[in-house]
Design a protein around this motif. Structure first.
Motif, PDB file in Angstrom:
ATOM      1  N   ASP A   1       0.895  -1.129  -0.134  1.00 18.14           N
ATOM      2  CA  ASP A   1      -0.048   0.024   0.266  1.00 18.14           C
ATOM      3  C   ASP A   1       0.926   1.110   0.124  1.00 18.14           C
ATOM      4  O   ASP A   1       1.948   1.262   0.221  1.00 18.14           O
ATOM      5  CB  ASP A   1      -0.957   0.020   1.187  1.00 18.14           C
ATOM      6  CG  ASP A   1      -0.258  -0.093   2.625  1.00 18.14           C
ATOM      7  OD1 ASP A   1       0.923   0.510   2.585  1.00 18.14           O
ATOM      8  OD2 ASP A   1      -0.788  -0.393   3.430  1.00 18.14           O
ATOM      9  N   TRP A   2       0.086   2.542  -0.148  1.00 18.17           N
ATOM     10  CA  TRP A   2       0.792   3.812  -0.104  1.00 18.17           C
ATOM     11  C   TRP A   2       1.878   3.913   1.122  1.00 18.17           C
ATOM     12  O   TRP A   2       2.870   4.520   1.062  1.00 18.17           O
ATOM     13  CB  TRP A   2      -0.073   4.680  -0.407  1.00 18.17           C
ATOM     14  CG  TRP A   2      -0.508   4.791  -1.996  1.00 18.17           C
ATOM     15  CD1 TRP A   2      -1.354   4.477  -2.610  1.00 18.17           C
ATOM     16  CD2 TRP A   2       0.445   5.008  -3.070  1.00 18.17           C
ATOM     17  NE1 TRP A   2      -1.638   4.352  -3.645  1.00 18.17           N
ATOM     18  CE2 TRP A   2      -0.505   4.960  -4.294  1.00 18.17           C
ATOM     19  CE3 TRP A   2       1.662   5.641  -3.350  1.00 18.17           C
ATOM     20  CZ2 TRP A   2       0.228   5.073  -5.701  1.00 18.17           C
ATOM     21  CZ3 TRP A   2       2.123   5.901  -4.361  1.00 18.17           C
ATOM     22  CH2 TRP A   2       1.453   5.712  -5.572  1.00 18.17           C
ATOM     23  N   LYS A   3       1.197   3.630   2.035  1.00 19.98           N
ATOM     24  CA  LYS A   3       2.055   3.723   3.607  1.00 19.98           C
ATOM     25  C   LYS A   3       3.091   3.023   3.465  1.00 19.98           C
ATOM     26  O   LYS A   3       4.642   3.454   3.677  1.00 19.98           O
ATOM     27  CB  LYS A   3       1.075   3.260   4.573  1.00 19.98           C
ATOM     28  CG  LYS A   3       2.105   3.539   5.914  1.00 19.98           C
ATOM     29  CD  LYS A   3       1.099   3.526   7.188  1.00 19.98           C
ATOM     30  CE  LYS A   3       1.564   3.610   8.514  1.00 19.98           C
ATOM     31  NZ  LYS A   3       0.898   3.317   9.544  1.00 19.98           N
TER      32      LYS A   3
ATOM     33  N   ALA B   1       5.476   4.771   0.954  1.00 17.73           N
ATOM     34  CA  ALA B   1       6.298   6.138   1.439  1.00 17.73           C
ATOM     35  C   ALA B   1       7.312   5.795   2.541  1.00 17.73           C
ATOM     36  O   ALA B   1       8.419   6.336   2.588  1.00 17.73           O
ATOM     37  CB  ALA B   1       5.069   6.812   2.305  1.00 17.73           C
ATOM     38  N   THR B   2       7.132   4.414   3.254  1.00 17.05           N
ATOM     39  CA  THR B   2       8.187   4.285   4.157  1.00 17.05           C
ATOM     40  C   THR B   2       9.557   3.712   3.499  1.00 17.05           C
ATOM     41  O   THR B   2      10.638   4.245   3.726  1.00 17.05           O
ATOM     42  CB  THR B   2       7.694   3.023   4.857  1.00 17.05           C
ATOM     43  OG1 THR B   2       6.813   3.444   5.698  1.00 17.05           O
ATOM     44  CG2 THR B   2       8.924   2.380   5.973  1.00 17.05           C
ATOM     45  N   GLN B   3       9.318   2.962   2.322  1.00 15.73           N
ATOM     46  CA  GLN B   3      10.567   2.748   1.433  1.00 15.73           C
ATOM     47  C   GLN B   3      11.263   3.892   0.794  1.00 15.73           C
ATOM     48  O   GLN B   3      12.350   4.200   0.596  1.00 15.73           O
ATOM     49  CB  GLN B   3      10.218   1.932   0.342  1.00 15.73           C
ATOM     50  CG  GLN B   3       9.751   0.599   0.873  1.00 15.73           C
ATOM     51  CD  GLN B   3       9.544  -0.731  -0.190  1.00 15.73           C
ATOM     52  OE1 GLN B   3      10.212  -0.730  -1.277  1.00 15.73           O
ATOM     53  NE2 GLN B   3       8.419  -1.283   0.046  1.00 15.73           N
ATOM     54  N   THR B   4      10.293   4.738   0.649  1.00 16.80           N
ATOM     55  CA  THR B   4      10.667   6.239  -0.176  1.00 16.80           C
ATOM     56  C   THR B   4      11.513   6.996   0.947  1.00 16.80           C
ATOM     57  O   THR B   4      12.824   7.590   0.576  1.00 16.80           O
ATOM     58  CB  THR B   4       9.680   7.095  -0.598  1.00 16.80           C
ATOM     59  OG1 THR B   4       8.903   6.256  -1.410  1.00 16.80           O
ATOM     60  CG2 THR B   4       9.986   8.362  -1.191  1.00 16.80           C
ATOM     61  N   ILE B   5      11.221   7.197   2.104  1.00 19.52           N
ATOM     62  CA  ILE B   5      11.857   7.808   3.084  1.00 19.52           C
ATOM     63  C   ILE B   5      13.231   7.349   3.586  1.00 19.52           C
ATOM     64  O   ILE B   5      14.218   7.906   3.743  1.00 19.52           O
ATOM     65  CB  ILE B   5      10.753   8.092   4.339  1.00 19.52           C
ATOM     66  CG1 ILE B   5       9.893   8.740   3.958  1.00 19.52           C
ATOM     67  CG2 ILE B   5      11.631   8.419   5.586  1.00 19.52           C
ATOM     68  CD1 ILE B   5       8.704   8.859   5.310  1.00 19.52           C
ATOM     69  N   GLU B   6      13.112   5.872   3.439  1.00 17.68           N
ATOM     70  CA  GLU B   6      14.531   5.223   3.779  1.00 17.68           C
ATOM     71  C   GLU B   6      15.391   5.424   2.650  1.00 17.68           C
ATOM     72  O   GLU B   6      16.799   5.679   2.995  1.00 17.68           O
ATOM     73  CB  GLU B   6      14.223   3.689   3.467  1.00 17.68           C
ATOM     74  CG  GLU B   6      13.663   3.040   4.922  1.00 17.68           C
ATOM     75  CD  GLU B   6      13.107   1.776   4.722  1.00 17.68           C
ATOM     76  OE1 GLU B   6      13.578   1.037   3.684  1.00 17.68           O
ATOM     77  OE2 GLU B   6      12.673   1.082   5.544  1.00 17.68           O
ATOM     78  N   THR B   7      14.965   5.919   1.566  1.00 21.62           N
ATOM     79  CA  THR B   7      15.962   6.259   0.292  1.00 21.62           C
ATOM     80  C   THR B   7      16.496   7.838   0.730  1.00 21.62           C
ATOM     81  O   THR B   7      17.856   7.928   0.563  1.00 21.62           O
ATOM     82  CB  THR B   7      15.237   6.245  -1.020  1.00 21.62           C
ATOM     83  OG1 THR B   7      14.938   5.041  -1.322  1.00 21.62           O
ATOM     84  CG2 THR B   7      16.369   6.607  -2.017  1.00 21.62           C
ATOM     85  N   TYR B   8      15.567   8.643   1.309  1.00 20.05           N
ATOM     86  CA  TYR B   8      15.889   9.835   1.622  1.00 20.05           C
ATOM     87  C   TYR B   8      17.030  10.023   2.543  1.00 20.05           C
ATOM     88  O   TYR B   8      17.928  10.583   2.616  1.00 20.05           O
ATOM     89  CB  TYR B   8      14.651  10.547   2.158  1.00 20.05           C
ATOM     90  CG  TYR B   8      13.808  10.973   1.202  1.00 20.05           C
ATOM     91  CD1 TYR B   8      13.747  10.788  -0.340  1.00 20.05           C
ATOM     92  CD2 TYR B   8      12.408  11.253   1.398  1.00 20.05           C
ATOM     93  CE1 TYR B   8      12.626  11.239  -1.312  1.00 20.05           C
ATOM     94  CE2 TYR B   8      11.151  11.650   0.589  1.00 20.05           C
ATOM     95  CZ  TYR B   8      11.673  11.547  -0.557  1.00 20.05           C
ATOM     96  OH  TYR B   8      10.566  11.907  -1.636  1.00 20.05           O
ATOM     97  N   ASN B   9      16.786   8.983   3.815  1.00 15.99           N
ATOM     98  CA  ASN B   9      17.614   9.065   4.718  1.00 15.99           C
ATOM     99  C   ASN B   9      19.119   8.537   4.324  1.00 15.99           C
ATOM    100  O   ASN B   9      20.253   8.956   4.844  1.00 15.99           O
ATOM    101  CB  ASN B   9      17.248   8.025   5.760  1.00 15.99           C
ATOM    102  CG  ASN B   9      15.958   8.688   6.655  1.00 15.99           C
ATOM    103  OD1 ASN B   9      15.641   9.796   6.504  1.00 15.99           O
ATOM    104  ND2 ASN B   9      14.915   7.672   6.924  1.00 15.99           N
ATOM    105  N   SER B  10      19.028   7.519   3.311  1.00 19.93           N
ATOM    106  CA  SER B  10      20.412   7.112   2.758  1.00 19.93           C
ATOM    107  C   SER B  10      21.159   8.295   2.085  1.00 19.93           C
ATOM    108  O   SER B  10      22.144   8.120   2.220  1.00 19.93           O
ATOM    109  CB  SER B  10      20.259   5.848   1.958  1.00 19.93           C
ATOM    110  OG  SER B  10      19.429   4.673   2.700  1.00 19.93           O
ATOM    111  N   ALA B  11      20.312   8.971   1.195  1.00 17.55           N
ATOM    112  CA  ALA B  11      20.906   9.977   0.528  1.00 17.55           C
ATOM    113  C   ALA B  11      21.357  10.897   1.537  1.00 17.55           C
ATOM    114  O   ALA B  11      22.407  11.525   1.265  1.00 17.55           O
ATOM    115  CB  ALA B  11      19.938  10.717  -0.310  1.00 17.55           C
ATOM    116  N   LYS B  12      20.661  11.346   2.351  1.00 17.96           N
ATOM    117  CA  LYS B  12      21.232  12.360   3.386  1.00 17.96           C
ATOM    118  C   LYS B  12      22.488  12.022   4.155  1.00 17.96           C
ATOM    119  O   LYS B  12      23.377  12.808   4.406  1.00 17.96           O
ATOM    120  CB  LYS B  12      20.159  12.804   4.476  1.00 17.96           C
ATOM    121  CG  LYS B  12      20.279  13.909   5.210  1.00 17.96           C
ATOM    122  CD  LYS B  12      18.947  14.479   5.928  1.00 17.96           C
ATOM    123  CE  LYS B  12      19.235  15.576   6.804  1.00 17.96           C
ATOM    124  NZ  LYS B  12      20.503  15.539   7.777  1.00 17.96           N
TER     125      LYS B  12
END
Length: 321
Positions: free
Chosen positions: A301-303, A306-317
């Motif tokens: 689902d979209w939640k 979203a969690t997987q997308t945020i994990e990508t953000y955290n890795s990039a940061k």
């Protein structure tokens, strides 16, 4: 539109310099050749993430001003991390653009549910709108009509079906054309199938989507190329057999003989055989439809997405810091 885009990107750079966001995520770039000059400025402020919806620009088609719309290795070099929707896309991105495989995350495309309803009165009204009888089976092509979508392949395959199958089916082609459809219509005008093919060539509002899917028997997606498809992510929840090309993201999701049929791209006979096999077997239609519905229910689902997308953000940061 190009001038407007350039002005907007100037404004965007000013906003980034002012706000200093943790990450900047690009979902798309209409003009990579131009955008790379702005990326060079903002990558010094925040890590950049890019979702590669299509690893092959424009699915291999070459529109006007192709050179400024083509995604290149130079353009992609400004990004720290990438999101793709299929393992196929990840492999192509690594192969064609020499990207670091550790910085490419596969995040599924979410389902697109548009006012899902399947009321009897709504279905009847839609059948009447298209002048289709209740006992006719309907092959549906849905979505923007482009060369890579293979509508011409579908029309030719439909004409190869037996007279009895054609007599009891209608081919419904619904979507806004981005190509000249005159040649397609000419292909039909002098053939035996012209009275069985219905065109609804326009942008379809969201509140009409479920009505159209409610009347179809099978979904046809004879694409010549695809990474992942928003149309596929729309059709899953309707629980209808899917007949699609055996390529890209389709073959990762659709199991041949279970959710529908996978056919060789561009092969009229293969597509005709698949359509005939499914349309003439009511038990198979029901079984495949249930399998598609189950696939839909088990899809992330979209939640979760979203969690997987945020994990990508955290890795990039983390890597950027």
């Amino acid at each position: 539109k190009t001038i407007e885009h350039i002005v907007n990107m100037f404004q965007f750079v000013r906003i980034v310099k002012s706000e200093k966001p943790d990450v900047i995520h690009f979902q798309w770039s209409q003009l990579p050749f131009i955008d790379r000059f702005y990326l060079n400025k903002i990558k010094k402020i925040s890590p950049l993430i890019y979702t590669m919806h299509n690893t092959t620009p424009h699915h291999g088609e070459k529109p006007l001003f192709y050179f400024i719309q083509k995604t290149s290795s130079i353009f992609l070099s400004y990004f720290s991390y990438f999101i793709v929707h299929t393992s196929y896309s990840r492999k192509i991105a690594i192969k064609n653009y020499s990207l670091n495989k550790n910085n490419i995350n596969v995040v599924p495309h979410g389902q697109l549910n548009y006012y899902f309803e399947n009321k009897i009165d709504s279905k009847k009204a839609t059948l009447n709108k298209y002048n289709i009888s209740n006992n006719e089976k309907v092959i549906l092509f849905f979505g923007n009509i482009s060369e890579y979508k293979g509508v011409d392949v579908l029309v030719k395959a439909y004409g190869m079906l037996s007279p009895n199958v054609i007599k009891n089916t209608r081919l419904l082609i619904v979507g806004r054309p981005s190509i000249n459809v005159i040649s397609l219509q000419n292909l039909i005008s002098s053939s035996k199938i012209k009275n069985n093919i219905i065109f609804d060539l326009r942008f379809i509002p969201e509140n009409e989507v479920s009505q159209i899917f409610s009347i179809c028997t099978v979904i046809a997606m004879p694409y010549r190329h695809i990474d992942q498809s928003g149309v596929l992510m729309t059709v899953l929840s309707y629980g209808k057999p899917i007949i699609a090309s055996n390529l890209g993201g389709f073959k990762e999701i659709i199991k041949n003989g279970k959710h529908g049929k996978l056919v060789e791209p561009g092969n009229f006979q293969d597509l005709a055989d698949a359509l005939s096999e499914v349309l003439t077997n009511e038990n198979q239609i029901n079984k495949m439809g249930k399998a598609v519905k189950k696939l839909s229910m088990n899809w992330p689902d979209w939640k979760e997405i979203a969690t997987q997308t945020i994990e990508t953000y955290n890795s990039a940061k983390k890597d950027y810091d």
